[in-house]
Design a protein around this motif. Structure first.
Motif, PDB file in Angstrom:
ATOM      1  N   THR A 103      -8.629  -3.595   6.028  1.00  0.00           N
ATOM      2  CA  THR A 103      -7.789  -2.758   4.984  1.00  0.00           C
ATOM      3  C   THR A 103      -6.390  -2.732   5.896  1.00  0.00           C
ATOM      4  O   THR A 103      -6.106  -2.623   6.965  1.00  0.00           O
ATOM      5  CB  THR A 103      -8.469  -1.388   5.055  1.00  0.00           C
TER       6      THR A 103
ATOM      7  N   HIS B 145      -7.367  -8.559   0.983  1.00  0.00           N
ATOM      8  CA  HIS B 145      -7.461  -7.487   1.771  1.00  0.00           C
ATOM      9  C   HIS B 145      -7.367  -6.220   0.940  1.00  0.00           C
ATOM     10  O   HIS B 145      -6.444  -6.012  -0.163  1.00  0.00           O
ATOM     11  CB  HIS B 145      -6.051  -7.415   2.735  1.00  0.00           C
TER      12      HIS B 145
ATOM     13  N   VAL C 154      -1.781  -1.856   9.720  1.00  0.00           N
ATOM     14  CA  VAL C 154      -0.428  -1.207   9.184  1.00  0.00           C
ATOM     15  C   VAL C 154       0.388  -2.039   9.267  1.00  0.00           C
ATOM     16  O   VAL C 154       0.914  -2.690  10.493  1.00  0.00           O
ATOM     17  CB  VAL C 154      -0.526   0.410   9.886  1.00  0.00           C
TER      18      VAL C 154
ATOM     19  N   ARG D 212      -7.828   8.586   5.623  1.00  0.00           N
ATOM     20  CA  ARG D 212      -8.313   7.273   5.512  1.00  0.00           C
ATOM     21  C   ARG D 212      -8.022   6.510   6.836  1.00  0.00           C
ATOM     22  O   ARG D 212      -6.883   7.233   7.395  1.00  0.00           O
ATOM     23  CB  ARG D 212      -7.561   6.689   4.403  1.00  0.00           C
ATOM     24  N   HIS D 213      -8.285   5.545   7.139  1.00  0.00           N
ATOM     25  CA  HIS D 213      -8.164   4.732   8.142  1.00  0.00           C
ATOM     26  C   HIS D 213      -8.029   3.299   7.835  1.00  0.00           C
ATOM     27  O   HIS D 213      -8.558   2.636   6.933  1.00  0.00           O
ATOM     28  CB  HIS D 213      -9.185   4.821   9.248  1.00  0.00           C
ATOM     29  N   PHE D 214      -6.956   2.494   8.525  1.00  0.00           N
ATOM     30  CA  PHE D 214      -6.761   1.246   8.152  1.00  0.00           C
ATOM     31  C   PHE D 214      -6.830   0.127   9.103  1.00  0.00           C
ATOM     32  O   PHE D 214      -6.460   0.778  10.423  1.00  0.00           O
ATOM     33  CB  PHE D 214      -5.522   1.037   7.584  1.00  0.00           C
ATOM     34  N   ASP D 215      -7.110  -0.971   9.228  1.00  0.00           N
ATOM     35  CA  ASP D 215      -7.465  -1.795  10.230  1.00  0.00           C
ATOM     36  C   ASP D 215      -6.128  -2.488  10.503  1.00  0.00           C
ATOM     37  O   ASP D 215      -5.809  -2.799  11.732  1.00  0.00           O
ATOM     38  CB  ASP D 215      -8.387  -3.112   9.862  1.00  0.00           C
TER      39      ASP D 215
ATOM     40  N   LEU E 250      -2.617  -0.792   5.216  1.00  0.00           N
ATOM     41  CA  LEU E 250      -1.807   0.069   4.927  1.00  0.00           C
ATOM     42  C   LEU E 250      -0.232  -0.448   4.842  1.00  0.00           C
ATOM     43  O   LEU E 250      -0.052  -0.779   5.776  1.00  0.00           O
ATOM     44  CB  LEU E 250      -1.565   1.386   5.357  1.00  0.00           C
TER      45      LEU E 250
ATOM     46  N   THR F 113      -4.543   4.527  11.716  1.00  0.00           N
ATOM     47  CA  THR F 113      -4.838   3.383  12.376  1.00  0.00           C
ATOM     48  C   THR F 113      -6.413   3.278  12.846  1.00  0.00           C
ATOM     49  O   THR F 113      -6.305   4.026  14.089  1.00  0.00           O
ATOM     50  CB  THR F 113      -3.835   2.775  13.087  1.00  0.00           C
TER      51      THR F 113
END
Length: 139
Positions: A39, A59, A105, A100-103, A41, A130
């Motif tokens: 994912t 993605h 950024v 939310r979390h992202f793999d 951001l 992150t």
């Protein structure tokens, strides 16, 4: 937001075409695209070219910007290109409130517009969203 360049300045710049809006993703991000995972951001996404590039690579992407105009343009581009990407009007200094979390950024030109004090807030927000082991690509 106590950024170095104020909201009115950015609204004025986006009344035309900003110099950084080159109609394609930034070359530096294209060059590291194979290192981008999961994912994504896009903090300070502007009109979405970087976010749309990664959405086109499969993605799940969230692009955020604090101005409504660029977000609307990003959504228009996504629809026109048939890409599934999410865009939201959001101040990047409020990332601590995002659940939310992202793999991955990406930040293409946002960090440098903040004051030293706001940079600390922004970095804390980035750490919050992150995922463990995630990556930040900052231009």
């Amino acid at each position: 937001m106590s950024d170095v360049l104020g909201r009115e300045t950015f609204e004025s710049i986006y009344a035309g075409t900003p110099a950084w809006d080159i109609g394609r993703p930034q070359r530096a991000l294209v060059e590291v695209a194979d290192r981008v995972t999961g994912t994504v951001l896009d903090a300070g996404c502007g009109t979405g070219e970087n976010a749309l590039f990664f959405a086109g690579r499969g993605h799940p992407v969230l692009g955020i910007d604090f101005l409504e105009g660029p977000i609307m343009e990003s959504r228009r581009k996504a629809e026109e290109r048939g890409l599934d990407a999410e865009f939201a009007r959001m101040d990047a200094l409020t990332l601590l409130g995002l659940d939310r979390h992202f793999d991955t950024v990406i930040d293409s030109g946002l960090f440098h517009v903040f004051s030293d004090e706001d940079r600390a807030r922004y970095v804390a927000g980035l750490a919050h969203v992150t995922s463990p082991g995630g990556r930040l690509f900052l231009l």
